[in-house]
Scaffold this motif. Sequence first.
Motif, PDB file in Angstrom:
ATOM      1  N   LEU A 194       0.844  -1.198   0.000  1.00  0.00           N
ATOM      2  CA  LEU A 194       0.000   0.000   0.000  1.00  0.00           C
ATOM      3  C   LEU A 194       0.882   1.252   0.000  1.00  0.00           C
ATOM      4  CD1 LEU A 194      -3.118   0.469   0.135  1.00  0.00           C
ATOM      5  CD2 LEU A 194      -2.822   0.861   2.580  1.00  0.00           C
ATOM      6  N   PRO A 195       0.670   2.173  -0.945  1.00  0.00           N
ATOM      7  CA  PRO A 195       1.549   3.342  -1.042  1.00  0.00           C
ATOM      8  C   PRO A 195       1.260   4.377   0.053  1.00  0.00           C
ATOM      9  CG  PRO A 195      -0.137   3.464  -2.732  1.00  0.00           C
ATOM     10  CD  PRO A 195      -0.343   2.164  -2.018  1.00  0.00           C
ATOM     11  N   ARG A 196       2.001   4.313   1.145  1.00  0.00           N
ATOM     12  CA  ARG A 196       1.825   5.270   2.249  1.00  0.00           C
ATOM     13  C   ARG A 196       2.040   6.702   1.766  1.00  0.00           C
ATOM     14  NH1 ARG A 196       4.376   7.249   7.285  1.00  0.00           N
ATOM     15  NH2 ARG A 196       3.002   6.697   9.021  1.00  0.00           N
ATOM     16  N   ASP A 197       2.948   6.872   0.800  1.00  0.00           N
ATOM     17  CA  ASP A 197       3.249   8.221   0.290  1.00  0.00           C
ATOM     18  C   ASP A 197       2.013   8.908  -0.295  1.00  0.00           C
ATOM     19  OD1 ASP A 197       3.691   7.531  -2.939  1.00  0.00           O
ATOM     20  OD2 ASP A 197       4.315   5.939  -1.571  1.00  0.00           O
ATOM     21  N   ALA A 198       1.076   8.119  -0.830  1.00  0.00           N
ATOM     22  CA  ALA A 198      -0.137   8.704  -1.417  1.00  0.00           C
ATOM     23  C   ALA A 198      -1.022   9.372  -0.362  1.00  0.00           C
ATOM     24  CB  ALA A 198      -0.927   7.628  -2.154  1.00  0.00           C
ATOM     25  N   PHE A 199      -0.872   8.972   0.901  1.00  0.00           N
ATOM     26  CA  PHE A 199      -1.705   9.497   1.980  1.00  0.00           C
ATOM     27  C   PHE A 199      -1.038  10.644   2.749  1.00  0.00           C
ATOM     28  CE2 PHE A 199      -3.280   5.295   1.104  1.00  0.00           C
ATOM     29  CZ  PHE A 199      -4.656   5.383   1.294  1.00  0.00           C
ATOM     30  N   VAL A 200       0.232  10.882   2.473  1.00  0.00           N
ATOM     31  CA  VAL A 200       0.987  11.910   3.209  1.00  0.00           C
ATOM     32  C   VAL A 200       0.818  13.262   2.511  1.00  0.00           C
ATOM     33  CG1 VAL A 200       3.302  12.629   3.929  1.00  0.00           C
ATOM     34  CG2 VAL A 200       2.658  10.220   4.045  1.00  0.00           C
ATOM     35  N   PRO A 201       0.550  14.341   3.270  1.00  0.00           N
ATOM     36  CA  PRO A 201       0.438  15.670   2.643  1.00  0.00           C
ATOM     37  C   PRO A 201       1.695  16.000   1.838  1.00  0.00           C
ATOM     38  CG  PRO A 201      -0.264  15.762   4.946  1.00  0.00           C
ATOM     39  CD  PRO A 201       0.307  14.386   4.722  1.00  0.00           C
ATOM     40  N   ALA A 202       1.502  16.661   0.711  1.00  0.00           N
ATOM     41  CA  ALA A 202       2.590  16.923  -0.234  1.00  0.00           C
ATOM     42  C   ALA A 202       3.876  17.483   0.390  1.00  0.00           C
ATOM     43  CB  ALA A 202       2.088  17.835  -1.354  1.00  0.00           C
ATOM     44  N   PRO A 203       3.794  18.435   1.334  1.00  0.00           N
ATOM     45  CA  PRO A 203       5.044  18.998   1.880  1.00  0.00           C
ATOM     46  C   PRO A 203       5.922  17.976   2.604  1.00  0.00           C
ATOM     47  CG  PRO A 203       3.152  20.372   2.461  1.00  0.00           C
ATOM     48  CD  PRO A 203       2.611  19.111   1.882  1.00  0.00           C
ATOM     49  N   HIS A 204       5.313  16.878   3.060  1.00  0.00           N
ATOM     50  CA  HIS A 204       6.054  15.887   3.849  1.00  0.00           C
ATOM     51  C   HIS A 204       6.198  14.540   3.132  1.00  0.00           C
ATOM     52  CE1 HIS A 204       5.526  18.821   6.999  1.00  0.00           C
ATOM     53  NE2 HIS A 204       4.226  18.716   6.890  1.00  0.00           N
ATOM     54  N   ARG A 205       5.815  14.499   1.868  1.00  0.00           N
ATOM     55  CA  ARG A 205       5.765  13.210   1.159  1.00  0.00           C
ATOM     56  C   ARG A 205       7.119  12.500   1.119  1.00  0.00           C
ATOM     57  NH1 ARG A 205       1.796  14.092  -3.221  1.00  0.00           N
ATOM     58  NH2 ARG A 205       0.416  13.972  -1.419  1.00  0.00           N
ATOM     59  N   ALA A 206       8.181  13.280   1.039  1.00  0.00           N
ATOM     60  CA  ALA A 206       9.524  12.677   0.991  1.00  0.00           C
ATOM     61  C   ALA A 206       9.842  11.915   2.277  1.00  0.00           C
ATOM     62  CB  ALA A 206      10.580  13.757   0.747  1.00  0.00           C
ATOM     63  N   LEU A 207       9.097  12.202   3.356  1.00  0.00           N
ATOM     64  CA  LEU A 207       9.331  11.548   4.650  1.00  0.00           C
ATOM     65  C   LEU A 207       8.348  10.409   4.909  1.00  0.00           C
ATOM     66  CD1 LEU A 207       9.789  14.812   6.773  1.00  0.00           C
ATOM     67  CD2 LEU A 207      11.594  13.358   5.830  1.00  0.00           C
ATOM     68  N   ALA A 208       7.593  10.016   3.882  1.00  0.00           N
ATOM     69  CA  ALA A 208       6.500   9.050   4.064  1.00  0.00           C
ATOM     70  C   ALA A 208       6.945   7.744   4.705  1.00  0.00           C
ATOM     71  CB  ALA A 208       5.831   8.759   2.716  1.00  0.00           C
ATOM     72  N   TYR A 209       8.187   7.344   4.489  1.00  0.00           N
ATOM     73  CA  TYR A 209       8.640   6.027   4.974  1.00  0.00           C
ATOM     74  C   TYR A 209       9.694   6.133   6.069  1.00  0.00           C
ATOM     75  CZ  TYR A 209       5.858   4.520   1.074  1.00  0.00           C
ATOM     76  OH  TYR A 209       4.798   4.325   0.228  1.00  0.00           O
ATOM     77  N   THR A 210       9.767   7.321   6.706  1.00  0.00           N
ATOM     78  CA  THR A 210      10.725   7.500   7.796  1.00  0.00           C
ATOM     79  C   THR A 210      10.076   7.158   9.136  1.00  0.00           C
ATOM     80  OG1 THR A 210      10.138   9.842   7.913  1.00  0.00           O
ATOM     81  CG2 THR A 210      12.069   9.263   6.585  1.00  0.00           C
ATOM     82  N   ASP A 211      10.921   6.956  10.141  1.00  0.00           N
ATOM     83  CA  ASP A 211      10.476   6.499  11.453  1.00  0.00           C
ATOM     84  C   ASP A 211      10.089   7.677  12.357  1.00  0.00           C
ATOM     85  OD1 ASP A 211       9.977   4.720  13.548  1.00  0.00           O
ATOM     86  OD2 ASP A 211      12.032   4.818  14.275  1.00  0.00           O
ATOM     87  N   ILE A 212       9.199   8.535  11.850  1.00  0.00           N
ATOM     88  CA  ILE A 212       8.747   9.686  12.643  1.00  0.00           C
ATOM     89  C   ILE A 212       7.245   9.888  12.418  1.00  0.00           C
ATOM     90  CG2 ILE A 212      10.957  10.932  12.681  1.00  0.00           C
ATOM     91  CD1 ILE A 212       9.906  12.637  10.334  1.00  0.00           C
TER      92      ILE A 212
END
Length: 218
Positions: free
Chosen positions: A35-53
Motif C-alpha cells: 500500500l503506497p503510504r506516500d499517497a496518503f501523506v500531505p505533499a510537503p512531507h511526502r519525501a518523509l512518508a517512509y521514515t520512522d517519525i
Amino acid sequence: MSTIDYAKARELMVEQQVRPWDVLDPRVLDVLSTLPRDAFVPAPHRALAYTDIPLPLAHGEFMMKPVVEGRALQALALGAQDTVLEIGTGSGFLAACMGRLAREVVSVERHADLADGARAQLTAQGLANVNVVHADALAWDAGRRFDAICVTGAVDTIPQRFIDWLQPGGRMFVVRGRSPAMEAVLLHNDAGQPRIQSLFETDLPYLAGAAPQPVFEF
C-alpha cells in the motif's frame, strides 16, 4: 532534485523499521509492503512518508509512526470477515490498511477536510469497503457493534462508550495514560468484562476531548 524511489523506500521501511519491531504477521507485512503510504501523506512531507517519525497533518493531527501502525495492525489480528471501527481517520492510511485486511471499516474523523481527503485517497486505492464518517467520536452514536476498534489518538482513560461498541469477544487497540510514558494496550471484551493486555510503551497526541483533566494546584 532527484525523484524518490517510493517502492524501494517502502521496502526499507518494512525491513529496517517494522519487522525489527517484532511485526512478523505476514498479512500485515504484505499490506505495508504494497500500500503506497506516500499517497496518503500531505505533499510537503511526502519525501518523509517512509521514515520512522510521526508526520504532521492539518489541525495539529499526526500520522503515527509506521512501527506503531504495524504493531496496531498485528495486535488487532484482523480476519477477512471482521468489521472494524477506527476512531480518528487522519490521513486515511491506517483505514486503508485495515480495509485490505478486514471485511468492512467505519472510520470516524472530526475534521471535515481530513475526512474528505481520506475518502479521496481510499477511492483512489479502490477500497470500497471503508466508510469515512465526519463526526466527533465522543459525541457520535455508532448504533452497532464491531469486532475490532482501533483508536489512533491517546486517551487518559478508555471511554466506556468505546468499550460498548465492541462485540462480545471483540478487541480494541488504544494508547492510554500520561505523556511521556503512555502504554499501548489491547482491550479484550471477554464475556462483557474488559481484559487489558499490555503491548508496548509509546507516546501519542491525545484524542480531542480525551486528554487528562487539568489539575489546579493552590
